[in-house]
Design an enzyme around this catalytic site. Sequence first.
Site, short mmCIF file in Angstrom:
data_model
loop_
_atom_site.label_atom_id
_atom_site.label_comp_id
_atom_site.label_asym_id
_atom_site.label_seq_id
_atom_site.Cartn_x
_atom_site.Cartn_y
_atom_site.Cartn_z
N LYS A 13 33.07 39.52 43.52
CA LYS A 13 32.58 38.73 44.65
C LYS A 13 32.88 37.25 44.48
O LYS A 13 33.23 36.58 45.43
CB LYS A 13 31.05 38.90 44.78
CG LYS A 13 30.65 39.89 45.82
CD LYS A 13 29.13 39.86 46.04
CE LYS A 13 28.37 39.95 44.77
NZ LYS A 13 27.14 39.25 44.70
N ARG A 88 19.31 40.74 49.04
CA ARG A 88 19.43 41.73 47.98
C ARG A 88 18.46 42.90 48.20
O ARG A 88 18.48 43.86 47.43
CB ARG A 88 19.08 41.09 46.64
CG ARG A 88 20.27 40.39 45.96
CD ARG A 88 20.65 41.16 44.80
NE ARG A 88 21.08 40.60 43.54
CZ ARG A 88 21.85 39.59 43.25
NH1 ARG A 88 22.26 38.78 44.14
NH2 ARG A 88 22.20 39.36 42.01
N ARG A 127 33.37 39.85 30.77
CA ARG A 127 32.91 38.54 31.24
C ARG A 127 31.89 37.97 30.25
O ARG A 127 31.88 36.75 30.00
CB ARG A 127 32.27 38.69 32.63
CG ARG A 127 31.83 37.37 33.23
CD ARG A 127 31.51 37.51 34.69
NE ARG A 127 30.11 37.83 34.92
CZ ARG A 127 29.60 38.12 36.11
NH1 ARG A 127 30.36 38.17 37.18
NH2 ARG A 127 28.31 38.39 36.26
N ARG A 133 27.31 34.32 29.61
CA ARG A 133 26.12 34.25 30.46
C ARG A 133 25.02 35.10 29.83
O ARG A 133 25.26 36.24 29.46
CB ARG A 133 26.46 34.79 31.86
CG ARG A 133 26.08 33.83 32.96
CD ARG A 133 26.54 34.34 34.29
NE ARG A 133 25.64 35.36 34.82
CZ ARG A 133 25.74 35.83 36.06
NH1 ARG A 133 26.69 35.38 36.85
NH2 ARG A 133 24.90 36.74 36.49
N ARG A 144 20.79 45.45 35.98
CA ARG A 144 21.27 44.85 37.23
C ARG A 144 21.98 45.87 38.10
O ARG A 144 21.87 45.86 39.32
CB ARG A 144 22.15 43.64 36.93
CG ARG A 144 21.31 42.38 36.72
CD ARG A 144 21.99 41.34 35.84
NE ARG A 144 23.26 40.90 36.32
CZ ARG A 144 24.32 40.65 35.53
NH1 ARG A 144 24.24 40.84 34.22
NH2 ARG A 144 25.44 40.23 36.03
P1 ADP Z 1 25.16 39.14 39.59
O1 ADP Z 1 25.46 39.59 41.00
O2 ADP Z 1 26.39 39.01 38.76
O3 ADP Z 1 24.06 39.90 38.92
P2 ADP Z 1 23.96 36.64 40.60
O4 ADP Z 1 24.44 35.34 40.13
O5 ADP Z 1 24.16 36.97 42.04
O6 ADP Z 1 24.66 37.67 39.62
O7 ADP Z 1 22.40 36.83 40.28
C1 ADP Z 1 21.86 36.64 38.99
C2 ADP Z 1 20.37 36.94 38.99
O8 ADP Z 1 19.69 36.03 39.87
C3 ADP Z 1 19.98 38.32 39.50
O9 ADP Z 1 20.06 39.29 38.48
C4 ADP Z 1 18.54 38.07 39.96
O10 ADP Z 1 17.65 38.01 38.88
C5 ADP Z 1 18.62 36.69 40.56
N1 ADP Z 1 18.95 36.73 42.01
C6 ADP Z 1 20.09 36.32 42.61
N2 ADP Z 1 20.06 36.48 43.94
C7 ADP Z 1 18.84 37.03 44.22
C8 ADP Z 1 18.20 37.46 45.40
N3 ADP Z 1 18.79 37.38 46.60
N4 ADP Z 1 16.95 37.98 45.30
C9 ADP Z 1 16.33 38.08 44.12
N5 ADP Z 1 16.88 37.71 42.95
C10 ADP Z 1 18.12 37.19 42.99
#
Ligand code: ADP
Length: 191
Positions: A13, A88, A127, A133, A144
């Site tokens: 993404k 999400r 990654r 990270r 996740r």
């Molecule tokens: P990835 O898709 O690689 O897991 P993101 O950077 O999108 O990484 O998100 C990292 C973390 O941030 C998620 O695992 C969650 O804990 C939190 N997060 C991100 N976006 C949301 C959302 N829309 N609602 C709730 N938690 C979120």
Amino acid sequence: MRLVFIGPPGAGKGTQCARLVNLLSIPHLSTGEMLRSVKKQDTALSRWVASYIDAGRLAPDHLVMRIVAQRLKSDECRNGALFDGFPRTIVQAQLLDDFLSDEGLVLNMALELRVDEEELIQRLLKRAQIDGRVDDNYDTIRERLHVFKTQTAPLTDYYAKQSKLEVVDGMQSPDQVFEAIKACVARHSPQ
Ligand code: ADP
């Protein structure tokens, strides 16, 4: 144009979002980045947010919506936005729909990037070695992916019912993925 980008962690993404915002000249609203920047501060809120992110769990829906709403109200988002990692959950999708309709705005498209689970795990572990990270370790990755399957994947039905869903095969090369995305964008662009 306003669009939601749905995809499990590791689907690619980030790469495609960068290309898309460039193509459409709209701001990139990544809730992952927004929450990580909250996490960096030294406040009670930041420690609370960290407890979710570091465990690979989702932050509370209303908190995330509040952070997104602040950005959406700014001038830079007047002509559109790319939502990355948001909504999400179904609740977040409903909150976003309510917010947009209150503002007299619409969401034009939801794009799902689909990749096999085994491939995702391989990509995320790679990654983790490169970026370091904190939430890219094996247990958190599994969590996740589980959260994605149970809470986020149902969003595709939600948007399919609104005739807004497009699905793109994320197992292709980045260039091929982008070509497919551009075709979807052309079909849903506002007149
Ligand atoms: P990835 O898709 O690689 O897991 P993101 O950077 O999108 O990484 O998100 C990292 C973390 O941030 C998620 O695992 C969650 O804990 C939190 N997060 C991100 N976006 C949301 C959302 N829309 N609602 C709730 N938690 C979120």
